[in-house]
Design a protein around this motif. Structure first.
Motif, PDB file in Angstrom:
ATOM      1  N   UNK A   1      60.860  31.360  45.016  1.00 31.71           N
ATOM      2  CA  UNK A   1      60.231  32.616  45.426  1.00 31.71           C
ATOM      3  C   UNK A   1      59.888  32.621  46.912  1.00 31.71           C
ATOM      4  N   UNK A   2      59.330  31.509  47.403  1.00 31.93           N
ATOM      5  CA  UNK A   2      59.077  31.347  48.835  1.00 31.93           C
ATOM      6  C   UNK A   2      60.047  30.285  49.347  1.00 31.93           C
ATOM      7  N   UNK A   3      61.198  30.677  49.847  1.00 28.54           N
ATOM      8  CA  UNK A   3      62.187  29.694  50.299  1.00 28.54           C
ATOM      9  C   UNK A   3      61.629  28.809  51.413  1.00 28.54           C
ATOM     10  N   UNK A   4      61.924  27.527  51.345  1.00 25.29           N
ATOM     11  CA  UNK A   4      61.437  26.592  52.343  1.00 25.29           C
ATOM     12  C   UNK A   4      61.886  26.998  53.748  1.00 25.29           C
ATOM     13  N   UNK A   5      63.109  27.493  53.856  1.00 29.45           N
ATOM     14  CA  UNK A   5      63.625  27.872  55.175  1.00 29.45           C
ATOM     15  C   UNK A   5      62.849  29.038  55.777  1.00 29.45           C
ATOM     16  N   UNK A   6      62.233  29.859  54.917  1.00 25.45           N
ATOM     17  CA  UNK A   6      61.455  31.002  55.405  1.00 25.45           C
ATOM     18  C   UNK A   6      60.033  30.592  55.751  1.00 25.45           C
ATOM     19  N   UNK A   7      59.370  29.850  54.854  1.00 23.39           N
ATOM     20  CA  UNK A   7      57.969  29.486  55.097  1.00 23.39           C
ATOM     21  C   UNK A   7      57.839  28.443  56.195  1.00 23.39           C
ATOM     22  N   UNK A   8      58.925  27.741  56.501  1.00 23.24           N
ATOM     23  CA  UNK A   8      58.891  26.786  57.608  1.00 23.24           C
ATOM     24  C   UNK A   8      59.353  27.420  58.929  1.00 23.24           C
ATOM     25  N   UNK A   9      59.711  28.685  58.863  1.00 22.72           N
ATOM     26  CA  UNK A   9      60.142  29.377  60.073  1.00 22.72           C
ATOM     27  C   UNK A   9      58.896  29.811  60.852  1.00 22.72           C
ATOM     28  N   UNK A  10      58.629  29.238  62.010  1.00 25.39           N
ATOM     29  CA  UNK A  10      57.384  29.545  62.730  1.00 25.39           C
ATOM     30  C   UNK A  10      57.284  30.998  63.159  1.00 25.39           C
ATOM     31  N   UNK A  11      58.413  31.628  63.448  1.00 24.34           N
ATOM     32  CA  UNK A  11      58.382  33.030  63.866  1.00 24.34           C
ATOM     33  C   UNK A  11      57.936  33.921  62.710  1.00 24.34           C
ATOM     34  N   UNK A  12      58.488  33.688  61.528  1.00 31.26           N
ATOM     35  CA  UNK A  12      58.125  34.482  60.355  1.00 31.26           C
ATOM     36  C   UNK A  12      56.648  34.318  60.029  1.00 31.26           C
ATOM     37  N   UNK A  13      56.193  33.067  59.973  1.00 34.50           N
ATOM     38  CA  UNK A  13      54.811  32.799  59.555  1.00 34.50           C
ATOM     39  C   UNK A  13      53.803  33.310  60.572  1.00 34.50           C
ATOM     40  N   UNK A  14      53.994  32.967  61.845  1.00 30.41           N
ATOM     41  CA  UNK A  14      53.019  33.382  62.850  1.00 30.41           C
ATOM     42  C   UNK A  14      53.005  34.896  63.020  1.00 30.41           C
ATOM     43  N   UNK A  15      54.166  35.525  62.994  1.00 32.60           N
ATOM     44  CA  UNK A  15      54.215  36.980  63.132  1.00 32.60           C
ATOM     45  C   UNK A  15      53.528  37.669  61.966  1.00 32.60           C
ATOM     46  N   UNK A  16      53.784  37.184  60.752  1.00 36.61           N
ATOM     47  CA  UNK A  16      53.188  37.806  59.570  1.00 36.61           C
ATOM     48  C   UNK A  16      51.677  37.616  59.539  1.00 36.61           C
ATOM     49  N   UNK A  17      51.201  36.421  59.867  1.00 37.88           N
ATOM     50  CA  UNK A  17      49.756  36.158  59.863  1.00 37.88           C
ATOM     51  C   UNK A  17      49.058  37.020  60.908  1.00 37.88           C
ATOM     52  N   UNK A  18      49.615  37.074  62.111  1.00 43.77           N
ATOM     53  CA  UNK A  18      48.986  37.857  63.181  1.00 43.77           C
ATOM     54  C   UNK A  18      48.995  39.345  62.865  1.00 43.77           C
ATOM     55  N   UNK A  19      50.128  39.834  62.394  1.00 39.01           N
ATOM     56  CA  UNK A  19      50.246  41.269  62.125  1.00 39.01           C
ATOM     57  C   UNK A  19      49.391  41.716  60.948  1.00 39.01           C
ATOM     58  N   UNK A  20      48.993  40.796  60.069  1.00 42.25           N
ATOM     59  CA  UNK A  20      48.186  41.179  58.909  1.00 42.25           C
ATOM     60  C   UNK A  20      46.828  41.753  59.302  1.00 42.25           C
ATOM     61  N   UNK A  21      46.384  41.473  60.527  1.00 44.76           N
ATOM     62  CA  UNK A  21      45.096  42.010  60.987  1.00 44.76           C
ATOM     63  C   UNK A  21      45.173  43.515  61.234  1.00 44.76           C
ATOM     64  N   UNK A  22      46.369  44.058  61.450  1.00 46.99           N
ATOM     65  CA  UNK A  22      46.500  45.484  61.757  1.00 46.99           C
ATOM     66  C   UNK A  22      46.197  46.348  60.532  1.00 46.99           C
ATOM     67  N   UNK A  23      46.837  46.107  59.380  1.00 50.66           N
ATOM     68  CA  UNK A  23      46.449  46.897  58.201  1.00 50.66           C
ATOM     69  C   UNK A  23      45.022  46.618  57.745  1.00 50.66           C
ATOM     70  N   UNK A  24      44.477  45.442  58.081  1.00 50.84           N
ATOM     71  CA  UNK A  24      43.065  45.180  57.760  1.00 50.84           C
ATOM     72  C   UNK A  24      42.180  46.205  58.457  1.00 50.84           C
ATOM     73  N   UNK A  25      42.458  46.461  59.734  1.00 49.43           N
ATOM     74  CA  UNK A  25      41.696  47.471  60.475  1.00 49.43           C
ATOM     75  C   UNK A  25      41.944  48.866  59.903  1.00 49.43           C
ATOM     76  N   UNK A  26      43.200  49.135  59.578  1.00 51.00           N
ATOM     77  CA  UNK A  26      43.573  50.454  59.057  1.00 51.00           C
ATOM     78  C   UNK A  26      42.844  50.779  57.760  1.00 51.00           C
ATOM     79  N   UNK A  27      42.910  49.865  56.791  1.00 49.89           N
ATOM     80  CA  UNK A  27      42.279  50.112  55.501  1.00 49.89           C
ATOM     81  C   UNK A  27      40.753  50.085  55.597  1.00 49.89           C
TER      82      UNK A  27
END
Length: 429
Positions: A235-261
């Motif tokens: 479900x969470x492929x190792x190649x995706x969760x170990x990709x620093x761009x995917x993880x850091x971008x997703x974690x950082x961007x998650x703060x935007x909908x937090x403000x929105x909601x």
């Protein structure tokens, strides 16, 4: 544009419902803090099932999962509108959120497959802008519908999404790789994400919910790590969760909908408590819908010019400042300031969401794009669930202004996460 309309109608499941929270609380005798669960659970299911749809689309194509998702969204909306008890309403909102999750992930996957380069950023920006505009109209539409027909009719609004599906059907792919779906991994991720939301919302619901949330996180997080190592292509492929761009971008961007909601919950709650009608609150937020339509004109070119990493970092800083202004606006009960803040967050959302999609889409191979976008959207929407839980949980104890101040720390942390990626992109440039 059609995908953006469908995306917006899915988002309206939160934005229009948020306007009716005080009335839902009065109906079932639970207060606004308790009624906020209808938003938190909706966004939670929206979050944890996005990656499921992303993975399924890789396996069987887009058509079947989108059809199932729209079916769940419309069915859940109908049950919510007819719910005789608060418990039934919560279950219906869970189903509705689980269905609505198909729209953002699959919509982004469709556009990412159809466009490349600068055109992809423009297309994703238009998708986000249309969705944001429709979502911003949610409070006004919800307020008008509630004023005329009651809050139950507001719950039924996402049913309109079923009317859009036939218009985009021919543009959807019906083929996939035919691989299997890792159900156990999906359940583990869902349980861990649920623990986070339960823990954040627990100040308004008591120690039992806090304990349950803590247990889900303490046991769920190690279990997810162990399962990913055991099933590197699950479900969470190792190649995706170990990709620093995917993880850091997703974690950082998650703060935007937090403000929105957080604003979707906080602004109506404060103004309705001051005697505003729900339609009046919705009218205050109309400028944000108008502004959202023009965001793609500069969001796409800006992302292409400065890069998705810098765009996400800038959006996170802007979201933090906006939350501080919103705290001041709710403290002073200043409608003009609150309306302005919602406009600012709308612009930020319209830039961050396509920037996240571009960053993730460019960081993975084509066959993993669907699941990678699903994982990124999971983080993105968990942020939204945390934002609503923050205001509904902590805000019920310390007040909405202080809860917004506390939440403003989250985007700053997200901006810090993006610093290494921004530096790396500048070196490569």
């Amino acid at each position: 544009m059609l995908l953006g309309l469908l995306f917006g109608l899915a988002g309206m499941g939160s934005s229009s419902a948020a306007i009716a929270l005080p009335l839902i609380g009065d109906e079932f005798g639970i207060g606004v803090g308790g009624a906020t669960w209808t938003i938190s659970l909706y966004t939670l299911m929206l979050a944890v099932t996005t990656a499921v749809y992303g993975r399924v689309s890789d396996l069987v194509g887009v058509r079947i999962p989108l059809l199932v998702g729209i079916g769940l969204m419309t069915g859940g909306a109908l049950v919510a509108a007819l719910a005789p008890t608060y418990s039934v309403l919560l279950v219906a909102r869970l189903l509705q959120g689980a269905g609505a999750a198909a729209v953002p992930t699959l919509g982004v996957a469709v556009l990412s497959a159809r466009y490349a380069g600068p055109m992809r950023g423009l297309a994703l920006g238009r998708l986000a802008a249309t969705a944001a505009a429709i979502s911003c109209l949610g409070p006004l539409v919800g307020g008008v519908v509630e004023h005329a027909f009651g809050w139950r009719a507001v719950m039924a609004l996402p049913i309109l999404g079923a009317l859009v599906l036939p218009l985009i059907w021919r543009a959807l792919t019906g083929e996939g790789t035919g691989a299997s779906l890792d159900v156990i991994g999906a359940v583990m991720v869902a349980a861990t994400a649920a623990g986070l939301v339960l823990l954040v919302q627990s100040p308004s619901t008591g120690g039992l919910v806090a304990l349950l949330g803590t247990l889900l996180i303490v046991f769920g997080a190690p279990a997810v790590v162990w399962w990913v190592r055991r099933r590197p292509h699950g479900f969470l492929p190792m190649s995706v969760v170990r990709n620093p761009v995917v993880v850091s971008s997703a974690v950082a961007a998650s703060a935007i909908p937090a403000a929105w909601f957080a604003l979707l919950i906080g602004v109506p709650a404060v103004l309705v408590a001051e005697g505003w009608e729900t339609w009046q609150v919705g009218l205050l937020l109309v400028p944000s819908a108008v502004v959202a339509l023009f965001v793609p004109r500069f969001a796409g070119p800006l992302i292409d010019r400065v890069g998705p990493a810098a765009s996400i970092a800038a959006a996170a800083v802007g979201a933090s400042l906006a939350l501080l202004l919103a705290a001041l606006g709710t403290r002073l009960v200043s409608p003009p300031l609150l309306g302005l803040v919602v406009v600012v967050v709308t612009v930020i959302f319209g830039m961050a969401q396509p920037a996240l999609s571009v960053a993730v889409g460019d960081a993975v191979r084509g066959e993993e794009r669907g699941v990678a976008l699903g994982v990124a959207t999971l983080f993105f929407m968990v942020g939204g669930s945390v934002g609503s839980a923050f205001v509904g949980g902590l805000g019920d104890v310390v007040g909405i202004p202080l809860s917004l101040v506390a939440l403003a720390v989250l985007p700053l942390l997200g901006a810090g996460v993006m610093v290494p990626q921004v530096r790396r992109s500048r070196v490569l440039a």
